[in-house]
Design a protein around this motif. Structure first.
Motif, PDB file in Angstrom:
ATOM      1  N   LEU A 196      48.680  33.719  45.451  1.00 58.71           N
ATOM      2  CA  LEU A 196      47.273  33.659  45.843  1.00 58.71           C
ATOM      3  C   LEU A 196      46.364  34.161  44.727  1.00 58.71           C
ATOM      4  CD1 LEU A 196      47.080  34.878  49.571  1.00 58.71           C
ATOM      5  CD2 LEU A 196      46.304  32.683  48.663  1.00 58.71           C
ATOM      6  N   ALA A 197      46.777  35.249  44.098  1.00 59.55           N
ATOM      7  CA  ALA A 197      45.975  35.809  43.005  1.00 59.55           C
ATOM      8  C   ALA A 197      45.881  34.829  41.844  1.00 59.55           C
ATOM      9  CB  ALA A 197      46.579  37.131  42.541  1.00 59.55           C
ATOM     10  N   VAL A 198      46.988  34.170  41.513  1.00 58.68           N
ATOM     11  CA  VAL A 198      46.977  33.204  40.410  1.00 58.68           C
ATOM     12  C   VAL A 198      46.050  32.037  40.739  1.00 58.68           C
ATOM     13  CG1 VAL A 198      48.377  31.530  39.137  1.00 58.68           C
ATOM     14  CG2 VAL A 198      49.249  33.838  39.545  1.00 58.68           C
ATOM     15  N   GLU A 199      46.122  31.555  41.974  1.00 59.05           N
ATOM     16  CA  GLU A 199      45.254  30.436  42.366  1.00 59.05           C
ATOM     17  C   GLU A 199      43.791  30.844  42.303  1.00 59.05           C
ATOM     18  OE1 GLU A 199      46.279  27.378  42.751  1.00 59.05           O
ATOM     19  OE2 GLU A 199      48.328  28.064  42.402  1.00 59.05           O
ATOM     20  N   CYS A 241      38.914  37.477  35.450  1.00 54.77           N
ATOM     21  CA  CYS A 241      40.065  38.186  36.038  1.00 54.77           C
ATOM     22  C   CYS A 241      41.040  38.608  34.942  1.00 54.77           C
ATOM     23  CB  CYS A 241      40.799  37.282  37.029  1.00 54.77           C
ATOM     24  SG  CYS A 241      39.800  36.732  38.433  1.00 54.77           S
ATOM     25  N   THR A 242      41.676  39.763  35.135  1.00 48.35           N
ATOM     26  CA  THR A 242      42.673  40.244  34.178  1.00 48.35           C
ATOM     27  C   THR A 242      43.972  40.620  34.888  1.00 48.35           C
ATOM     28  OG1 THR A 242      41.021  41.103  32.624  1.00 48.35           O
ATOM     29  CG2 THR A 242      43.235  41.996  32.451  1.00 48.35           C
ATOM     30  N   PHE A 243      45.075  40.027  34.413  1.00 46.52           N
ATOM     31  CA  PHE A 243      46.420  40.428  34.839  1.00 46.52           C
ATOM     32  C   PHE A 243      46.948  41.442  33.829  1.00 46.52           C
ATOM     33  CE2 PHE A 243      46.114  36.306  36.960  1.00 46.52           C
ATOM     34  CZ  PHE A 243      46.669  36.574  38.204  1.00 46.52           C
ATOM     35  N   HIS A 244      47.580  42.497  34.339  1.00 49.33           N
ATOM     36  CA  HIS A 244      48.024  43.595  33.472  1.00 49.33           C
ATOM     37  C   HIS A 244      49.540  43.736  33.411  1.00 49.33           C
ATOM     38  CE1 HIS A 244      44.103  45.648  32.670  1.00 49.33           C
ATOM     39  NE2 HIS A 244      43.749  45.030  33.781  1.00 49.33           N
ATOM     40  N   VAL A 295      28.041  39.551  36.128  1.00 49.46           N
ATOM     41  CA  VAL A 295      29.436  39.125  36.061  1.00 49.46           C
ATOM     42  C   VAL A 295      30.270  40.030  36.952  1.00 49.46           C
ATOM     43  CG1 VAL A 295      31.449  38.796  34.558  1.00 49.46           C
ATOM     44  CG2 VAL A 295      29.169  38.329  33.669  1.00 49.46           C
ATOM     45  N   VAL A 296      31.282  39.460  37.590  1.00 47.54           N
ATOM     46  CA  VAL A 296      32.260  40.230  38.363  1.00 47.54           C
ATOM     47  C   VAL A 296      33.591  40.148  37.618  1.00 47.54           C
ATOM     48  CG1 VAL A 296      33.474  40.465  40.558  1.00 47.54           C
ATOM     49  CG2 VAL A 296      31.100  39.660  40.514  1.00 47.54           C
ATOM     50  N   HIS A 297      34.140  41.302  37.235  1.00 49.75           N
ATOM     51  CA  HIS A 297      35.408  41.338  36.507  1.00 49.75           C
ATOM     52  C   HIS A 297      36.450  42.016  37.392  1.00 49.75           C
ATOM     53  CE1 HIS A 297      37.603  42.090  32.413  1.00 49.75           C
ATOM     54  NE2 HIS A 297      38.408  41.642  33.350  1.00 49.75           N
ATOM     55  N   ALA A 298      37.430  41.241  37.835  1.00 50.42           N
ATOM     56  CA  ALA A 298      38.455  41.742  38.749  1.00 50.42           C
ATOM     57  C   ALA A 298      39.739  42.054  37.995  1.00 50.42           C
ATOM     58  CB  ALA A 298      38.744  40.711  39.836  1.00 50.42           C
ATOM     59  N   HIS A 299      40.265  43.248  38.225  1.00 54.42           N
ATOM     60  CA  HIS A 299      41.524  43.676  37.614  1.00 54.42           C
ATOM     61  C   HIS A 299      42.571  43.811  38.716  1.00 54.42           C
ATOM     62  CE1 HIS A 299      39.818  44.840  33.626  1.00 54.42           C
ATOM     63  NE2 HIS A 299      38.722  44.923  34.359  1.00 54.42           N
ATOM     64  N   LEU A 300      43.713  43.209  38.524  1.00 55.21           N
ATOM     65  CA  LEU A 300      44.857  43.245  39.434  1.00 55.21           C
ATOM     66  C   LEU A 300      44.683  42.280  40.610  1.00 55.21           C
ATOM     67  CD1 LEU A 300      45.705  47.050  39.390  1.00 55.21           C
ATOM     68  CD2 LEU A 300      46.514  45.242  37.870  1.00 55.21           C
ATOM     69  N   GLU A 301      45.791  42.031  41.308  1.00 57.46           N
ATOM     70  CA  GLU A 301      45.913  40.877  42.176  1.00 57.46           C
ATOM     71  C   GLU A 301      45.008  40.913  43.415  1.00 57.46           C
ATOM     72  OE1 GLU A 301      48.344  42.475  40.677  1.00 57.46           O
ATOM     73  OE2 GLU A 301      48.848  40.869  39.274  1.00 57.46           O
ATOM     74  N   LEU A 302      45.013  42.016  44.153  1.00 56.06           N
ATOM     75  CA  LEU A 302      44.202  42.074  45.374  1.00 56.06           C
ATOM     76  C   LEU A 302      42.724  41.914  45.038  1.00 56.06           C
ATOM     77  CD1 LEU A 302      43.777  42.533  48.384  1.00 56.06           C
ATOM     78  CD2 LEU A 302      43.862  45.002  47.972  1.00 56.06           C
ATOM     79  N   LEU A 345      42.344  36.380  32.056  1.00 59.76           N
ATOM     80  CA  LEU A 345      42.802  37.109  30.878  1.00 59.76           C
ATOM     81  C   LEU A 345      44.167  37.750  31.124  1.00 59.76           C
ATOM     82  CD1 LEU A 345      39.446  38.908  29.971  1.00 59.76           C
ATOM     83  CD2 LEU A 345      40.334  36.764  29.040  1.00 59.76           C
ATOM     84  N   PHE A 346      44.992  37.741  30.101  1.00 58.07           N
ATOM     85  CA  PHE A 346      46.300  38.398  30.117  1.00 58.07           C
ATOM     86  C   PHE A 346      46.339  39.333  28.917  1.00 58.07           C
ATOM     87  CE2 PHE A 346      46.595  34.306  32.103  1.00 58.07           C
ATOM     88  CZ  PHE A 346      47.376  34.515  33.237  1.00 58.07           C
TER      89      PHE A 346
END
Length: 366
Positions: free
Chosen positions: A120-123, A101-104, A76-83, A132-133
């Motif tokens: 772009l990050a949201v898309e 993905c997680t938005f903080h 699994v790849v878990h990305a934190h923050l927009e970039l 995740l929020f």
């Protein structure tokens, strides 16, 4: 580089007691890394790598990350923050791995390049297995701007967790209690960076009303920052130098919480999931906080603390005085707050929820 990055530490440390192995990679060059953040990661024995991507539209960014994913054979790849999520979702797709993905943060209406980057990050995130929020306020803020007609099915709230090991109820340390005003005074602790959105001037302006009802009350400001000179000027102007104390930045926060009667956070905007309220709850302290952002995710009104309207001096004074005047209420709220902190906001609980999400994302690969 900051708060969200250092929040990964308790998550990774807690994962060591499970069957998961987590590796950490920053997408930016090493030169972008904060020394403070890197020291925190190093002290937790967490090795890191940097991908070296200098801009969002770097043509080598996605393929380079996809190659890392393949070589590591990650599940699994878990990305934190927009970039990170803008790069990670297509890279994971190329590598045929699921992404989470997680938005903080709680978002607002941005303009210019910032708006474009976030869109772009949201898309990208909305095309991942799970977006995740960390609070309901965060999720709703993104829905209002980017998906006003319908909440995407893969958008979920998952609260962050922290290491609450050292945050436990206990007797106040007399030395620490003295630094906050002394045993003979009723101590209200306000732990926050001295920044505009924390609403500290609202608490200071409310303090004369508190003093009229509890003449021995003291407001202990723990923290520092760019707004300190302005705050000191306001305290002097209101003649509160004997009852509003500047305690400075402290590294002994568990002791600080234990030495307080009440913990206050009067933020006026921008709060997502303030860690200080989780720490205070884990220490069994009664909390008064503004009803804004993700604060109600932590503080259940009249169950684990009291809430008041953001920016209301009267609301601050009434909530603080209600707690100062009722020791039984403080004890009941503090005990319930600790139980909620353990069951909802501890790092092991967070990791267990993440593990379930990862297994769902892996599907047949599990």
């Amino acid at each position: 580089m900051g708060g969200a990055e250092t929040l990964l530490v308790p998550m990774i440390v807690a994962s060591r007691d499970t069957d998961m192995q987590m590796d950490v990679m920053g997408v930016a060059p090493e030169s972008a890394n904060s020394e403070k953040t890197m020291a925190i990661l190093a002290n937790a024995d967490i090795p890191t790598r940097s991908l070296g991507i200098r801009r969002l539209l770097d043509p080598v960014g996605v393929p380079r990350l996809a190659a890392v994913i393949r070589r590591g054979n990650y599940d699994v790849v878990h990305a934190h923050l927009e970039l990170a999520m803008t790069l990670a979702v297509p890279a994971a797709l190329i590598a045929r791995r699921p992404a989470v993905c997680t938005f903080h943060h709680v978002t607002g209406r941005l303009t210019g390049r910032a708006a474009g980057r976030e869109r772009l990050a949201v898309e990208a995130a909305s095309r991942s297995f799970r977006t995740l929020f960390v609070s309901e306020a965060s999720r709703l803020s993104f829905q209002q701007i980017y998906r006003p007609r319908r909440m995407p099915a893969n958008w979920e709230v998952m609260h962050n967790g922290i290491d609450i090991t050292n945050f436990a109820p206990g007797k106040p340390n007399p030395v620490v209690r003295a630094a906050l005003g002394g045993e003979s005074r009723r101590v209200v602790l306000l732990p926050a960076a001295f920044r505009g959105f924390k609403g500290i001037p609202v608490a200071v302006r409310a303090w004369p009303d508190v003093l009229r009802r509890f003449s021995n009350a003291v407001l202990a400001l723990v923290g520092g920052g760019e707004g300190e000179a302005e705050l000191r000027s306001l305290v002097d102007e209101l003649g509160l130098s004997d009852s509003v104390l500047f305690v400075g930045v402290r590294t002994d926060m568990p002791e600080i919480y234990r030495a307080a009667d009440v913990v206050l956070l009067p933020s006026i905007y921008g709060e997502n999931l303030p860690t200080v309220l989780i720490e205070a709850a884990a220490t069994g302290r009664a909390v008064a906080a503004s009803r804004i952002g993700g604060i109600p995710d932590i503080v259940v009104e009249n169950e684990t603390g009291l809430l008041f309207e953001a920016g209301s001096e009267q609301g601050v004074a009434d909530a603080v005085c209600r707690l100062l005047g009722d020791a039984d209420l403080r004890g009941r709220l503090g005990a319930a707050a600790r139980e909620r902190a353990i069951n909802e906001f501890s790092a092991p609980v967070w990791v267990d929820r993440l593990r379930t999400t990862y297994l769902e994302a892996m599907g047949a690969r599990r």
